[in-house]
Enzyme design. Sequence first.
Site, PDB file in Angstrom:
ATOM      1  CD  GLU A  38       7.643 -21.989  51.416  1.00  9.96           C
ATOM      2  OE1 GLU A  38       6.695 -21.254  51.730  1.00  9.96           O
ATOM      3  OE2 GLU A  38       7.769 -23.138  51.871  1.00  9.96           O
TER       4      GLU A  38
ATOM      5  CG  HIS B  95     -11.583 -24.942  25.763  1.00  7.34           C
ATOM      6  ND1 HIS B  95     -12.117 -24.711  24.524  1.00  7.34           N
ATOM      7  CD2 HIS B  95     -11.208 -26.245  25.785  1.00  7.34           C
ATOM      8  CE1 HIS B  95     -12.105 -25.842  23.832  1.00  7.34           C
ATOM      9  NE2 HIS B  95     -11.546 -26.786  24.578  1.00  7.34           N
TER      10      HIS B  95
ATOM     11  CE  LYS C  62       4.811 -17.869  58.511  1.00  7.63           C
ATOM     12  NZ  LYS C  62       5.627 -18.983  58.970  1.00  7.63           N
TER      13      LYS C  62
HETATM   14  O1  F6P Z   1       4.605 -20.117  55.548  1.00  7.73           O
HETATM   15  C1  F6P Z   1       5.525 -20.992  55.016  1.00  7.73           C
HETATM   16  C2  F6P Z   1       5.708 -22.241  55.819  1.00  7.73           C
HETATM   17  O2  F6P Z   1       6.691 -22.080  56.777  1.00  7.73           O
HETATM   18  C3  F6P Z   1       6.004 -23.387  54.897  1.00  7.73           C
HETATM   19  O3  F6P Z   1       7.306 -23.507  54.541  1.00  7.73           O
HETATM   20  C4  F6P Z   1       5.437 -24.540  55.622  1.00  7.73           C
HETATM   21  O4  F6P Z   1       5.223 -25.572  54.728  1.00  7.73           O
HETATM   22  C5  F6P Z   1       4.159 -23.941  56.152  1.00  7.73           C
HETATM   23  O5  F6P Z   1       4.511 -22.623  56.480  1.00  7.73           O
HETATM   24  C6  F6P Z   1       3.536 -24.629  57.323  1.00  7.73           C
HETATM   25  O6  F6P Z   1       4.357 -24.674  58.462  1.00  7.73           O
HETATM   26  P1  F6P Z   1       4.066 -25.681  59.626  1.00  7.73           P
HETATM   27  O7  F6P Z   1       4.089 -27.051  59.066  1.00  7.73           O
HETATM   28  O8  F6P Z   1       5.141 -25.447  60.630  1.00  7.73           O
HETATM   29  O9  F6P Z   1       2.701 -25.350  60.186  1.00  7.73           O
END
Ligand code: F6P
Length: 548
Positions: free
Chosen positions: A353, A384, A512
Amino acid sequence: MPLISQTPAWKSLETHWKEIGRLRMRDLFEADPERCERFSLEQCGIYLDYSKNLITEETVRRLMALAETADLSFWGNSLLRGDKVNNTEGRAVLHMALRNLGYRDYQVDGVDVMPGIRSVLARMRAFSEDVRERRWLGYTGQAITDIVSIGIGGSSLGPKMVCEALKPYQNPWLRVHFVSNLDGAQLAQTLTNLNPATTLFVVASKTFTTQDTLANACSAREWCLASLHNEAAIARHFVAVSTNRDAVVEFGIDPHNMFEFWEWVGGRYSLWSAIGLPIALAVGMERFEELLAGAHDMDEHFVEAPPEQNMPIILALLGIWYNNFGGADTQAIIPYDHYLEHFATYLQQVDMESNGKRVTRDGEAVDYQTGAVIWGQPGTDAQHSFFQLIHQGTRLIPTDFILPMRSHKPLDGHHDKLVANCLAQAQALMRGRTEHEARAELVAANMPSEMVEKLVPHRVFPGNRPSNMLVVEQVTPRVLGALIALYEHKVFVQGVVWGVDSFDQWGVELGKQLAGHILADFSQIACSPGVDSSTASLVRRYHLAMND
Ligand code: F6P
């Protein structure tokens, strides 16, 4: 600033790879009995032997020149100063402040961040002690026996990995569970054997807007209320860790039960903040602070040691050596420690990331590879399953072995065998087995010569395959803290060399956003206009299945 690939330091490494490709590691060892000493160092409870790499002293010199060209010391100082090194989000990156047990001054916009950090640590201590010493009681007056941490990504992977790694330090009567997936099966499965009256939920989310976490938290709340029948129970069974107080309150969690952290803590670097609360609950605050101390040891080493004796810089540059000059796409992480089962999964987020980026900080497209694919599994299981490909496949897969000298569960003879296997894998990768050796072995076993010739090509190991050996005395909280910080800094150094912003994560946004549109489309038979035929047909199929 030109792309790093256009600099003389980069070009000289391209030429050098062609020369090095002709060398054999086993010859380098034979020619230089001091090779291991030359290419190893010990810091913060970690001994790094990097002698089984395709390098000479000249390689190291050229790699160091690359780091200098990328202005590593400028970026390191900028990080420490609290500059907004996460430039696309306009944020400072100060996870080192969270474990600052020393004298350093950390500020953001001229404000000292240390008093806030210390105050949250004090609240974590008080709360975790109350729960662990059975003073914090559930709504019906019973002590807490199970913690369910609800969070995802950086709000889950770090604490989950650490809790597993430090399992030998946990009390058996206070169990910690992690729920992250939007798939309700995980929550449902976790709650199956739990009692709402003795379960405490830690809802961990930096933004407190993450769909996965909120869906799980809402369902957990319903589960709790279905049994305890009173809203007042929520205050005894739910705490939150977040930067977003308003959203926590709106969810219905008492703000007194909220542990705060700050926007300058990146999600994947947040286990050192209140996001680490499940760790403190699982192993106690003293051990959580030992973890911080180990990370702080590594921070000091990273900040103070000269580049050629600096463990994170060495690991980072070796990674770049294979990734950008040797054509390696991936990096395997193989701990010979059962409790480090989640270490590679955790590192996937930290590394991929952070450095899975295709443009530089200035938005210019790079013309070289950036973050490698990180993967791995504990040995000997890994041996294995996929080690065949590492030994005899066509790809170059640099491997980090992590090896504790002492086991937390020393069953008779097991650890000797485990260590022998780990050392043997690294040795086999380095030495390989030549055609001559393969033939000699088969002949010595009295195999008919026709069969010998048939088998020889299959029994040759090319060798010359690189690995690092990271040896620790035992996986204690302090050593683990140092190990995690080592990889964090490695990722930072690589990001600096590649010129990317290692602290944003725009790549997770599009999916998202589209999921939001698709979810809205489920309420109607046809998709919104303009949706591609594949997605539209899949939505229709789901719609039909749901209304069958
Ligand atoms: O989807 C990625 C992300 O933004 C990460 O970087 C982060 O760790 C995770 O989602 C969770 O986000 P939050 O802590 O705001 O729920």
